[in-house]
Design a protein around this motif. Sequence first.
Motif, mmCIF file in Angstrom:
data_model
loop_
_atom_site.group_PDB
_atom_site.id
_atom_site.type_symbol
_atom_site.label_atom_id
_atom_site.label_comp_id
_atom_site.label_asym_id
_atom_site.label_seq_id
_atom_site.Cartn_x
_atom_site.Cartn_y
_atom_site.Cartn_z
ATOM 1 N N UNK A 177 0.814 -1.224 0.000
ATOM 2 C CA UNK A 177 0.000 0.000 0.000
ATOM 3 C C UNK A 177 0.848 1.276 0.000
ATOM 4 N N UNK A 178 2.033 1.212 -0.591
ATOM 5 C CA UNK A 178 2.908 2.386 -0.600
ATOM 6 C C UNK A 178 3.129 2.931 -2.009
ATOM 7 N N UNK A 179 2.507 2.308 -3.008
ATOM 8 C CA UNK A 179 2.740 2.752 -4.380
ATOM 9 C C UNK A 179 1.486 2.500 -5.209
ATOM 10 N N UNK A 180 1.187 3.449 -6.087
ATOM 11 C CA UNK A 180 0.091 3.280 -7.045
ATOM 12 C C UNK A 180 0.661 3.440 -8.444
ATOM 13 N N UNK A 181 0.388 2.467 -9.312
ATOM 14 C CA UNK A 181 0.847 2.522 -10.699
ATOM 15 C C UNK A 181 -0.370 2.632 -11.606
ATOM 16 N N UNK A 182 -0.363 3.631 -12.475
ATOM 17 C CA UNK A 182 -1.473 3.863 -13.394
ATOM 18 C C UNK A 182 -0.979 3.615 -14.814
ATOM 19 N N UNK A 226 -3.909 13.807 -7.097
ATOM 20 C CA UNK A 226 -3.342 13.166 -5.913
ATOM 21 C C UNK A 226 -2.619 14.197 -5.060
ATOM 22 N N UNK A 227 -1.873 15.085 -5.715
ATOM 23 C CA UNK A 227 -1.149 16.133 -4.989
ATOM 24 C C UNK A 227 -2.126 17.014 -4.225
ATOM 25 N N UNK A 228 -3.214 17.385 -4.875
ATOM 26 C CA UNK A 228 -4.222 18.249 -4.241
ATOM 27 C C UNK A 228 -4.873 17.548 -3.049
ATOM 28 N N UNK A 273 -3.248 8.048 2.719
ATOM 29 C CA UNK A 273 -2.831 9.061 3.687
ATOM 30 C C UNK A 273 -1.325 9.270 3.655
ATOM 31 N N UNK A 274 -0.587 8.235 3.320
ATOM 32 C CA UNK A 274 0.863 8.343 3.257
ATOM 33 C C UNK A 274 1.351 8.596 1.840
ATOM 34 N N UNK A 275 0.421 8.812 0.923
ATOM 35 C CA UNK A 275 0.803 9.013 -0.465
ATOM 36 C C UNK A 275 1.309 10.429 -0.685
ATOM 37 N N UNK A 276 2.120 10.564 -1.700
ATOM 38 C CA UNK A 276 2.547 11.856 -2.228
ATOM 39 C C UNK A 276 2.647 11.650 -3.732
ATOM 40 N N UNK A 277 2.807 12.724 -4.509
ATOM 41 C CA UNK A 277 2.947 12.507 -5.949
ATOM 42 C C UNK A 277 4.064 11.528 -6.298
ATOM 43 N N UNK A 278 5.098 11.487 -5.477
ATOM 44 C CA UNK A 278 6.207 10.573 -5.757
ATOM 45 C C UNK A 278 5.791 9.114 -5.561
ATOM 46 N N UNK A 280 7.235 14.244 -10.936
ATOM 47 C CA UNK A 280 7.925 14.707 -12.143
ATOM 48 C C UNK A 280 6.993 15.436 -13.101
ATOM 49 N N UNK A 281 5.700 15.313 -12.897
ATOM 50 C CA UNK A 281 4.765 15.922 -13.843
ATOM 51 C C UNK A 281 3.851 16.966 -13.213
ATOM 52 N N UNK A 282 3.822 17.076 -11.878
ATOM 53 C CA UNK A 282 2.997 18.121 -11.278
ATOM 54 C C UNK A 282 3.713 19.459 -11.406
ATOM 55 N N UNK A 283 2.980 20.537 -11.249
ATOM 56 C CA UNK A 283 3.569 21.865 -11.359
ATOM 57 C C UNK A 283 4.598 22.073 -10.241
#
Length: 501
Positions: free
Chosen positions: A137-142, A275-277, A320-325, A497-500
């Motif tokens: 539960x530490x990574x999401x791949x799209x 996700x960032x928002x 909850x522990x996610x970030x754009x990275x 790498x792709x968010x503003x």
Amino acid sequence: MLRDPTPSPAEVSPVPTPTRTPARRQPARRSHARRPPVRRRKPGWPTRVVTTLSVGVLASAGIAHAALTVLDGGISRINPFGDMKDRPAAGHGTNILLVGTDGRDKVTEKERQAFRLGGTPCHCTDTIMIVHISEDRERATVVSLPRDTYTEVAAHADPATGAQHPAHPLRLNAAYAEGGPSLTVRTVEDMTHLKIDHYMEVDFITFMKTVNVLGGVRVCTPQPLKDRFTGLNLPAGTHVLGGGQALQYVRSRHVDGASDLGRMQRQQKFLAALIDRATSSGVLLNPMKLRDVTRAVLGSVRADQGFGTDELLDLGRAMRNFSPRSSEFATVPIGQMTFQVKDFGSTVKWDDPKARALFQSLRDDKPLAPSRPKTKSPTVVSVDVPPQQIQVQVENGTPTEGLGRRVDDGLSASGFHTTRRPANATDRSVRRTVVVYDPRWDRSAKSLAAALPGSELRPTPGQGPTLKVIAGTDFTQVQRVKVAEPQNPEQVVTGDQVVCP
């Protein structure tokens, strides 16, 4: 006669007062001063804060669970797995097939006109993505699947009429129109050899509501984006998009020559920004906001029976522990962009060996993006005009000696064509750095301003091709910039790498 079991005050035996016994005389080693009575200390502020937070977290979890339980009952349930047989073996992690349909039944007439949502819906999948949540539960791949992908659907029955259809060639997005969610899931599993654990279907109105309840999502573009079909019209720069504009952004296919690939890349960038928002605004930690977001998302989605409250809470806890990275985005490797099929037309053909390797990584629960050091590299901002093409004259607008030279050196090191002869400005009390430019060179001015965060753009007709920078007391350093390069369709990127920037 029955008596009241609770005794009256008179019936309660008084508590005996303890008698004081004489203290035994002690040797004269200690002071005879009488010690004050020992008082029990009240909990300090750290203890009170921790206790309050603990109670708050438990209460929030309860509220979130209760809210999701109520919303769970409002989700339209479908059975996309039906009587499917010979399905792929389960891998590690969770695979969710996320599809966006062109359903617009609940769109208002005003929204139809404002965001170009007219026309007859094709009842097909406008967007198809596989979302893989890692087992830890530490990574999401799209992974985006092109809507025009060439495929061969298996023999199936029409869900509306029961008529039998033999196996035949088809574009992937048309599988939904022919056989609904079941045929879509079956086709994706046949092509990827991935077992789909859950299915979620989102329409236009759900998408817009979700963006609006988050307060908009920030996107940035180094080049203007204009599409006459969707009505998208974004100048170069950073924008906060509401639901309707966001829908135009992710649907547009005619803003560049990349067509559907460019659209998928914008969808991936938007998901990273979403996700960032969500993670940076405290939505996932605030039960009330979480309730509003889930109400917007789940109010009009369709999902499989097994995608219930517990699964949603699991995803919420993970996020909850996610970030754009923590998120990574990829597109299925393409072999042919215009694969012609007789009596059928142009389709997109996958690069089968590369596609097999990608989906094997998902089965093995391995990240697709190469590992990167955790230390942050200097941020580089994408701009529209190459710095080497921009002529700049620097002036020092402060009493600080040498500031003009510092600014000139910084811009020159970043690639700008400076005069290398900084001068003193007439006004030496400038607080905010100013970029003076001729309106005919406005794109160059925006690129220069990006290298000077917080600077003011001041259009001045007649300034000519050489832009002027008047350094103010707010100057700290020059931001590195570069011309945005088209993203390689096969490149795997992480959200940060792709968010503003």
